[in-house]
Scaffold this active site. Structure first.
Site, PDB file in Angstrom:
ATOM      1  N   TYR A 113      18.291  29.806 -19.581  1.00 19.33           N
ATOM      2  CA  TYR A 113      17.923  29.627 -18.183  1.00 19.33           C
ATOM      3  C   TYR A 113      18.118  28.191 -17.689  1.00 19.33           C
ATOM      4  O   TYR A 113      17.543  27.798 -16.689  1.00 19.33           O
ATOM      5  CB  TYR A 113      16.470  30.055 -17.963  1.00 19.33           C
ATOM      6  N   LYS A 161      17.301  36.359 -32.494  1.00 15.58           N
ATOM      7  CA  LYS A 161      18.529  37.149 -32.708  1.00 15.58           C
ATOM      8  C   LYS A 161      19.479  36.271 -33.530  1.00 15.58           C
ATOM      9  O   LYS A 161      20.667  36.123 -33.215  1.00 15.58           O
ATOM     10  CB  LYS A 161      19.133  37.537 -31.341  1.00 15.58           C
ATOM     11  N   ASP A 214      15.878  43.163 -30.678  1.00 12.83           N
ATOM     12  CA  ASP A 214      16.087  44.582 -30.330  1.00 12.83           C
ATOM     13  C   ASP A 214      15.086  45.469 -31.072  1.00 12.83           C
ATOM     14  O   ASP A 214      14.491  46.381 -30.498  1.00 12.83           O
ATOM     15  CB  ASP A 214      17.543  45.018 -30.580  1.00 12.83           C
ATOM     16  N   ASP A 222      11.144  36.538 -21.329  1.00 13.99           N
ATOM     17  CA  ASP A 222      11.094  37.064 -19.963  1.00 13.99           C
ATOM     18  C   ASP A 222      11.077  38.593 -20.014  1.00 13.99           C
ATOM     19  O   ASP A 222      10.255  39.267 -19.385  1.00 13.99           O
ATOM     20  CB  ASP A 222      12.345  36.544 -19.221  1.00 13.99           C
TER      21      ASP A 222
END
Ligand code: ATP
Length: 335
Positions: A125, A174, A207, A231
């Protein structure tokens, strides 16, 4: 010592839910002093600015703000007032509790009691590095993770676990695919976790985390992760326990902390007494924890739960026929 809180009443349903929240806090006889400050559309009308200097000065002085939702008009100079507040005060930790409540239209009416801690200043971001090629065929963006940013957010998570008696921190990443950015976050998170042998630490790929949250959310206690994953996960968690009407959040930095409802200004129901004040009340409970009044925070949460259990004066979004203030009065009678 009396604690001063900067109160920002905000736009849309903001003033109604703030009146309701201050009514409940008033009934609790806390040693709090409120300093009102304007931001958003109200501030633009009164002072010609969305974020007047005196509002910033008030937050800088009190270091604690309770804030209703704000409208950022298009062309107001900021993409979002909330983002600007985070930037100006370096509010690096976004802290979003998700707790199951009785008598809500949610998938999990019991068993969920977790906090998502999202890094708020870096990751995917950052504003730099957003490029679209001249032919419009290719877009590239930059993700930046730093050791400092990762370390302070993970440390915040473990310190919060310690101070609130929580037992486990799940580090969400991840790193198997995003080897550089998520890899650095995970490496630093492991180093920090090793300094907290009293708190269980586990690692989970993002995930899988989403699947686990939907299947068995009760396994989570504190989740700490980078900006984009946080988020998404924090909204997923809000959805598990009854949606935005019950979702509080805090943005916390070294020098200031702002507590707020996650939902927006809801212009469709503003001024009608229909707004559910619970999200801002739960944000006030987070604030009480933050300023060293955890017993009062628990008292407030218990009063909310008891009112929901009794279905006393609930607002329409919760299936009741009460209004914002009658709901607040029902909670105040139980604190
Ligand atoms: P904004 O532009 O400020 O984000 P919005 O209306 O687009 O406002 P929300 O304010 O989050 O987004 O509202 C989404 C929906 O949820 C609206 O229909 C609104 O009426 C409802 N809603 C939001 N907050 C509450 C609340 N506290 N109580 C009851 N309904 C709410």
């Amino acid at each position: 010592m009396t604690q001063t809180i900067t109160v920002i009443r905000g736009d849309g349903i903001g003033p109604e839910i703030m009146d309701a929240t201050l009514h409940v806090l008033g009934a609790m006889n806390l040693d709090l002093h409120y300093e009102e400050a304007d931001a958003g559309l109200v501030a633009l009308e009164k002072h010609g600015e969305l974020l007047p200097a005196q509002t910033m000065e008030s937050i800088r002085r009190t270091r604690v703000a309770l804030k209703s939702p704000l409208t950022t008009p298009v062309g107001g100079g900021f993409s979002s007032i909330n983002v600007e507040l985070r930037r100006q005060f370096d509010l690096y930790a976004n802290v979003r509790p998700a707790i199951s409540f009785p008598n809500t239209k949610s998938r999990f009416a019991s068993g969920v009691d977790l906090i998502t801690i999202r890094e708020n200043t870096e990751g995917s971001y950052i504003s730099e590095g957003q490029e679209v090629s001249a032919d419009g065929e290719t877009a590239v963006s930059i993700t930046r993770i730093t050791r400092t940013g990762s370390e302070r957010i993970v440390r915040y998570a473990f310190e919060l676990a310690r101070s609130t008696g929580r037992k486990k921190v799940t580090i969400v990443h991840k790193a198997n695919i995003l080897k550089s950015t998520s890899g650095l976050f995970l490496k630093v998170a492991r180093e920090v976790a090793a300094q907290y042998p009293d708190i269980e630490a586990n690692e989970m790929i993002v995930d899988n985390t989403c699947m686990q949250l939907v299947m068995s959310p009760e396994q989570f206690d504190i989740i700490v992760t980078t900006n984009l994953f946080g988020d998404i996960i924090s909204d997923l968690c809000a959805g598990l326990v009854g949606g935005l009407g019950l979702a509080p959040g805090a943005n916390i930095g070294k020098d200031a902390a702002i507590f707020e409802a996650v939902h927006g200004t809801a212009p469709d129901i503003a001024g009608q007494g229909k707004a559910n004040p619970c999200a801002l009340l739960l944000a006030a409970a987070q604030m009480l924890d933050h300023i060293g009044k955890p017993d009062d925070a628990t008292r407030l949460r218990k009063a909310i739960v008891a009112t929901l259990e009794a279905k006393d004066s609930l607002t329409g979004d919760l299936g009741g026929s009460g209004n914002t203030m009658s709901f607040a009065k029902a909670i105040a009678s139980r604190v």
